[in-house]
Design a protein around this motif. Structure first.
Motif, mmCIF file in Angstrom:
data_model
loop_
_atom_site.group_PDB
_atom_site.id
_atom_site.type_symbol
_atom_site.label_atom_id
_atom_site.label_comp_id
_atom_site.label_asym_id
_atom_site.label_seq_id
_atom_site.Cartn_x
_atom_site.Cartn_y
_atom_site.Cartn_z
ATOM 1 N N CYS A 12 24.677 -9.554 56.151
ATOM 2 C CA CYS A 12 25.763 -9.520 55.170
ATOM 3 C C CYS A 12 26.895 -8.598 55.601
ATOM 4 O O CYS A 12 27.972 -8.603 54.997
ATOM 5 C CB CYS A 12 25.229 -9.063 53.830
ATOM 6 N N ALA A 59 29.589 -9.108 47.962
ATOM 7 C CA ALA A 59 28.417 -9.197 47.092
ATOM 8 C C ALA A 59 27.270 -8.289 47.532
ATOM 9 O O ALA A 59 26.265 -8.187 46.834
ATOM 10 C CB ALA A 59 27.934 -10.639 47.010
ATOM 11 N N LEU A 60 27.417 -7.612 48.661
ATOM 12 C CA LEU A 60 26.359 -6.731 49.154
ATOM 13 C C LEU A 60 26.470 -5.358 48.502
ATOM 14 O O LEU A 60 27.511 -4.708 48.559
ATOM 15 C CB LEU A 60 26.443 -6.589 50.671
ATOM 16 N N ALA A 61 25.383 -4.911 47.899
ATOM 17 C CA ALA A 61 25.326 -3.567 47.296
ATOM 18 C C ALA A 61 24.291 -2.748 48.048
ATOM 19 O O ALA A 61 23.264 -3.262 48.471
ATOM 20 C CB ALA A 61 24.952 -3.667 45.825
ATOM 21 N N LYS A 69 20.959 -5.077 48.264
ATOM 22 C CA LYS A 69 20.684 -6.283 47.483
ATOM 23 C C LYS A 69 21.948 -7.111 47.417
ATOM 24 O O LYS A 69 23.064 -6.586 47.523
ATOM 25 C CB LYS A 69 20.178 -5.955 46.084
ATOM 26 N N CYS A 70 21.754 -8.397 47.256
ATOM 27 C CA CYS A 70 22.867 -9.311 47.043
ATOM 28 C C CYS A 70 23.083 -9.385 45.542
ATOM 29 O O CYS A 70 22.173 -9.747 44.790
ATOM 30 C CB CYS A 70 22.532 -10.697 47.600
ATOM 31 N N THR A 71 24.283 -9.037 45.107
ATOM 32 C CA THR A 71 24.564 -9.016 43.671
ATOM 33 C C THR A 71 24.700 -10.413 43.083
ATOM 34 O O THR A 71 24.738 -10.557 41.864
ATOM 35 C CB THR A 71 25.829 -8.191 43.364
ATOM 36 N N ILE A 72 24.770 -11.427 43.946
ATOM 37 C CA ILE A 72 24.849 -12.816 43.465
ATOM 38 C C ILE A 72 23.725 -13.653 44.090
ATOM 39 O O ILE A 72 23.893 -14.855 44.315
ATOM 40 C CB ILE A 72 26.225 -13.453 43.746
ATOM 41 N N TYR A 73 22.602 -13.042 44.360
ATOM 42 C CA TYR A 73 21.522 -13.707 45.098
ATOM 43 C C TYR A 73 21.226 -15.114 44.583
ATOM 44 O O TYR A 73 21.136 -16.059 45.366
ATOM 45 C CB TYR A 73 20.253 -12.856 45.065
ATOM 46 N N ARG A 76 24.275 -17.343 45.554
ATOM 47 C CA ARG A 76 24.817 -17.202 46.906
ATOM 48 C C ARG A 76 25.122 -18.581 47.507
ATOM 49 O O ARG A 76 24.498 -19.578 47.140
ATOM 50 C CB ARG A 76 23.865 -16.405 47.787
#
Length: 110
Positions: A12, A59-61, A69-73, A76
């Protein structure tokens, strides 16, 4: 075994993420938030942040290599869904290995 993607995030923060507009929430069946993308052509968009000199998806936190974590997993885009399909089994592919090396991590499985 813990999913290494939850502590990695290298992919990411290494690659451009371009995809067809059909993945956007504004189209029937799409789910990616439009606000997190930039248009490229009439049919292609890119995740914000992935076209920078040092890419990092918007979207990567978290901190790459520690906890991410991907905030829109669940929302995605296709390329993210298709990337490193066996990473959860601690098996990477060439793209995964390249991204991990870029961030000073050994490829999965080593």
């Amino acid at each position: 075994m813990a999913d290494p993607c939850l502590s990695c995030g290298a992919c990411c923060a290494s690659f451009r993420v371009d995809f067809h507009i059909a993945d956007l929430e504004s189209t029937p069946g799409g789910c990616v938030p439009v606000a997190l993308t930039v248009p490229l052509t009439a049919t292609l968009v890119r995740m914000r942040g992935t076209d920078e000199a040092e890419p990092r998806c918007i979207a990567l936190a978290g901190e790459v290599g520690r906890e991410v974590k991907c905030t829109i997993y669940e929302k995605r885009p296709g390329p993210c869904r298709d990337f490193a399909p066996y990473a959860a089994l601690n098996l990477g592919d060439a793209g995964c290995a390249k991204a991990r090396r870029r961030h000073g991590m050994a490829p999965l499985g080593e």
